[in-house]
Design a protein around this motif. Structure first.
Motif, PDB file in Angstrom:
ATOM      1  N   ASP A 143      91.020  60.474  16.195  1.00 48.59           N
ATOM      2  CA  ASP A 143      90.913  60.447  14.866  1.00 48.59           C
ATOM      3  C   ASP A 143      91.354  58.982  14.526  1.00 48.59           C
ATOM      4  O   ASP A 143      91.063  58.282  13.430  1.00 48.59           O
ATOM      5  CB  ASP A 143      92.149  61.470  14.541  1.00 48.59           C
ATOM      6  CG  ASP A 143      91.564  62.896  14.104  1.00 48.59           C
ATOM      7  OD1 ASP A 143      90.395  63.161  14.136  1.00 48.59           O
ATOM      8  OD2 ASP A 143      92.421  63.632  13.989  1.00 48.59           O
ATOM      9  N   ALA A 144      92.272  58.387  15.489  1.00 47.37           N
ATOM     10  CA  ALA A 144      92.659  57.045  15.330  1.00 47.37           C
ATOM     11  C   ALA A 144      91.275  56.084  15.440  1.00 47.37           C
ATOM     12  O   ALA A 144      91.333  55.135  14.828  1.00 47.37           O
ATOM     13  CB  ALA A 144      93.570  56.641  16.124  1.00 47.37           C
ATOM     14  N   LEU A 145      90.589  56.395  16.315  1.00 40.62           N
ATOM     15  CA  LEU A 145      89.277  55.439  16.529  1.00 40.62           C
ATOM     16  C   LEU A 145      88.371  55.663  15.502  1.00 40.62           C
ATOM     17  O   LEU A 145      87.848  54.583  15.250  1.00 40.62           O
ATOM     18  CB  LEU A 145      88.594  55.922  17.845  1.00 40.62           C
ATOM     19  CG  LEU A 145      87.379  55.077  18.421  1.00 40.62           C
ATOM     20  CD1 LEU A 145      87.819  53.727  18.478  1.00 40.62           C
ATOM     21  CD2 LEU A 145      86.842  55.645  19.748  1.00 40.62           C
ATOM     22  N   ASP A 205      82.220  54.544  13.858  1.00 37.08           N
ATOM     23  CA  ASP A 205      81.697  55.840  13.355  1.00 37.08           C
ATOM     24  C   ASP A 205      81.232  56.300  14.676  1.00 37.08           C
ATOM     25  O   ASP A 205      80.621  55.781  15.634  1.00 37.08           O
ATOM     26  CB  ASP A 205      80.746  55.416  12.242  1.00 37.08           C
ATOM     27  CG  ASP A 205      79.789  56.823  11.871  1.00 37.08           C
ATOM     28  OD1 ASP A 205      80.493  57.902  11.811  1.00 37.08           O
ATOM     29  OD2 ASP A 205      78.724  56.531  11.652  1.00 37.08           O
ATOM     30  N   ARG A 206      81.216  57.804  14.925  1.00 39.69           N
ATOM     31  CA  ARG A 206      80.891  58.347  15.884  1.00 39.69           C
ATOM     32  C   ARG A 206      81.290  58.134  17.138  1.00 39.69           C
ATOM     33  O   ARG A 206      80.329  57.456  18.025  1.00 39.69           O
ATOM     34  CB  ARG A 206      79.272  58.598  15.677  1.00 39.69           C
ATOM     35  CG  ARG A 206      78.434  59.268  14.633  1.00 39.69           C
ATOM     36  CD  ARG A 206      77.180  59.507  14.818  1.00 39.69           C
ATOM     37  NE  ARG A 206      76.752  58.252  14.710  1.00 39.69           N
ATOM     38  CZ  ARG A 206      76.180  57.515  13.754  1.00 39.69           C
ATOM     39  NH1 ARG A 206      76.206  57.926  12.408  1.00 39.69           N
ATOM     40  NH2 ARG A 206      75.438  56.468  13.792  1.00 39.69           N
ATOM     41  N   PRO A 207      82.463  58.232  17.599  1.00 33.27           N
ATOM     42  CA  PRO A 207      83.056  57.835  18.859  1.00 33.27           C
ATOM     43  C   PRO A 207      82.280  58.454  20.038  1.00 33.27           C
ATOM     44  O   PRO A 207      81.801  59.759  19.790  1.00 33.27           O
ATOM     45  CB  PRO A 207      84.470  58.074  18.831  1.00 33.27           C
ATOM     46  CG  PRO A 207      84.908  58.261  17.327  1.00 33.27           C
ATOM     47  CD  PRO A 207      83.596  58.686  16.691  1.00 33.27           C
ATOM     48  N   LEU A 255      89.447  58.986  31.009  1.00 33.94           N
ATOM     49  CA  LEU A 255      88.970  59.217  29.518  1.00 33.94           C
ATOM     50  C   LEU A 255      88.344  57.959  29.069  1.00 33.94           C
ATOM     51  O   LEU A 255      88.822  56.764  29.167  1.00 33.94           O
ATOM     52  CB  LEU A 255      90.198  59.554  28.671  1.00 33.94           C
ATOM     53  CG  LEU A 255      89.957  59.507  27.063  1.00 33.94           C
ATOM     54  CD1 LEU A 255      89.006  60.609  26.846  1.00 33.94           C
ATOM     55  CD2 LEU A 255      91.241  59.749  26.381  1.00 33.94           C
ATOM     56  N   TYR A 256      87.201  58.070  28.672  1.00 29.99           N
ATOM     57  CA  TYR A 256      86.535  57.036  27.990  1.00 29.99           C
ATOM     58  C   TYR A 256      86.195  57.303  26.371  1.00 29.99           C
ATOM     59  O   TYR A 256      85.582  58.183  25.982  1.00 29.99           O
ATOM     60  CB  TYR A 256      84.884  56.877  28.723  1.00 29.99           C
ATOM     61  CG  TYR A 256      85.164  56.900  30.131  1.00 29.99           C
ATOM     62  CD1 TYR A 256      85.227  55.603  30.741  1.00 29.99           C
ATOM     63  CD2 TYR A 256      85.139  57.917  31.055  1.00 29.99           C
ATOM     64  CE1 TYR A 256      85.231  55.702  32.222  1.00 29.99           C
ATOM     65  CE2 TYR A 256      85.167  58.041  32.425  1.00 29.99           C
ATOM     66  CZ  TYR A 256      85.170  56.407  32.937  1.00 29.99           C
ATOM     67  OH  TYR A 256      85.350  56.451  34.161  1.00 29.99           O
ATOM     68  N   LEU A 257      86.726  56.304  25.664  1.00 25.59           N
ATOM     69  CA  LEU A 257      86.882  56.817  24.060  1.00 25.59           C
ATOM     70  C   LEU A 257      85.637  55.940  23.357  1.00 25.59           C
ATOM     71  O   LEU A 257      85.453  56.239  22.351  1.00 25.59           O
ATOM     72  CB  LEU A 257      88.269  56.237  23.483  1.00 25.59           C
ATOM     73  CG  LEU A 257      89.373  57.101  23.975  1.00 25.59           C
ATOM     74  CD1 LEU A 257      90.810  56.332  23.697  1.00 25.59           C
ATOM     75  CD2 LEU A 257      89.352  58.338  23.088  1.00 25.59           C
ATOM     76  N   THR A 258      85.176  55.011  24.286  1.00 28.80           N
ATOM     77  CA  THR A 258      83.860  54.223  23.507  1.00 28.80           C
ATOM     78  C   THR A 258      82.536  54.293  24.425  1.00 28.80           C
ATOM     79  O   THR A 258      81.882  53.515  24.339  1.00 28.80           O
ATOM     80  CB  THR A 258      84.484  52.649  23.359  1.00 28.80           C
ATOM     81  OG1 THR A 258      84.956  52.217  24.558  1.00 28.80           O
ATOM     82  CG2 THR A 258      85.319  52.535  22.404  1.00 28.80           C
ATOM     83  N   VAL A 277     101.699  49.922  24.851  1.00 29.53           N
ATOM     84  CA  VAL A 277     101.112  49.911  23.482  1.00 29.53           C
ATOM     85  C   VAL A 277     100.484  51.165  23.347  1.00 29.53           C
ATOM     86  O   VAL A 277      99.591  51.407  24.144  1.00 29.53           O
ATOM     87  CB  VAL A 277     100.208  48.530  23.385  1.00 29.53           C
ATOM     88  CG1 VAL A 277      99.486  48.437  22.230  1.00 29.53           C
ATOM     89  CG2 VAL A 277     101.069  47.319  23.847  1.00 29.53           C
ATOM     90  N   THR A 278     100.544  51.813  22.104  1.00 26.13           N
ATOM     91  CA  THR A 278     100.091  52.745  21.903  1.00 26.13           C
ATOM     92  C   THR A 278      98.486  52.352  21.274  1.00 26.13           C
ATOM     93  O   THR A 278      98.209  51.473  20.931  1.00 26.13           O
ATOM     94  CB  THR A 278     100.464  53.679  20.538  1.00 26.13           C
ATOM     95  OG1 THR A 278     100.480  53.004  19.531  1.00 26.13           O
ATOM     96  CG2 THR A 278     101.917  54.101  21.273  1.00 26.13           C
ATOM     97  N   PHE A 279      97.528  53.452  21.563  1.00 24.34           N
ATOM     98  CA  PHE A 279      96.150  53.224  21.092  1.00 24.34           C
ATOM     99  C   PHE A 279      96.184  53.024  19.539  1.00 24.34           C
ATOM    100  O   PHE A 279      95.223  52.086  19.194  1.00 24.34           O
ATOM    101  CB  PHE A 279      95.404  54.396  21.650  1.00 24.34           C
ATOM    102  CG  PHE A 279      93.724  54.174  21.273  1.00 24.34           C
ATOM    103  CD1 PHE A 279      93.197  53.137  21.547  1.00 24.34           C
ATOM    104  CD2 PHE A 279      93.024  55.071  20.358  1.00 24.34           C
ATOM    105  CE1 PHE A 279      91.731  53.004  21.468  1.00 24.34           C
ATOM    106  CE2 PHE A 279      91.846  54.879  20.071  1.00 24.34           C
ATOM    107  CZ  PHE A 279      91.067  53.921  20.434  1.00 24.34           C
TER     108      PHE A 279
END
Length: 205
Positions: free
Chosen positions: A19-21, A26-28, A46-49, A148-150
């Motif tokens: 949700d943060a990303l 758009d469309r992580p 974990l890969y967010l991008t 640092v938080t995401f």
């Protein structure tokens, strides 16, 4: 974040991050290592991008000239403490890297407590795009900071000029970050895993 079973704990962990990303992307493209949604006591990636080799896992943020790569290490663990379990996810490292679309580094947020680097504490690297040729700092230096938080990284990106995708982006980031701030126990988890206190002093040369 607690869950009644391993998958519920993973879902509680990943949902706020996605949700943060979406505040800036758009469309992580989310992916995890094998077993990353329910296998307990194993370090997962974990890969967010995304993981595309041609761009080294970076994604361009809207129409800005900035790209982000976001990766984390985590474990799903059992925790019998009241309010923390019976299962939850603990973060075991992160790499949030920002660069220009020409590949020039802007800023890297790193934490690798069990990595090969001599610096195990959370730190940042200032990218060459932000440094003068005669600068005292270099992009190789580890500038110590708290963890640092995401969500803080996303907030910084917006403040640095990346256009948010909605008007309520700041409120959304607050909501996403709140569960982590409430349940974070990274110091406890580090000491349990390694048998050592979190490094607080400069490592000996």
């Amino acid at each position: 974040m607690p869950g009644s079973d391993p998958y519920s704990a993973f879902s509680a962990f990943i949902t706020p991050l996605v949700d943060a990303l979406t505040c800036v992307l758009d469309r992580p493209q989310i992916s995890v290592s094998a077993g990353g949604q329910d296998m307990v006591e194993i370090k997962h990636n974990l890969y967010l991008t995304g993981t595309k080799a041609e761009n080294d896992g970076y994604r361009r943020l809207g129409k800005s000239d900035v790209e982000l790569r976001a990766r984390m290490k985590y474990k799903i663990i059992e925790d019998g403490r009241d309010g923390y379990g019976p299962f939850r996810v603990t973060t075991r490292g992160y790499d949030y890297s920002v660069r220009k679309i020409d590949g020039t580094a802007v800023i890297d947020y790193h934490w690798h407590p069990t990595g090969k680097s001599h610096e195990l504490r959370p730190h940042i690297h200032i990218g060459s795009a932000q440094l003068r040729p005669d600068s005292i700092l270099s992009n190789k230096q580890h500038l110590l900071c708290g963890r640092v938080t995401f969500e803080a990284v996303i907030r910084n990106l917006v403040h640095q000029g990346v256009p948010p995708r909605s008007d309520d982006w700041s409120d959304l980031l607050d909501l996403c970050e709140a569960p982590h701030l409430l349940h974070r126990t990274w110091t406890h988890d580090y000491e349990k895993e390694t048998g050592q206190a979190v490094p607080m002093k400069e490592p000996e040369s």
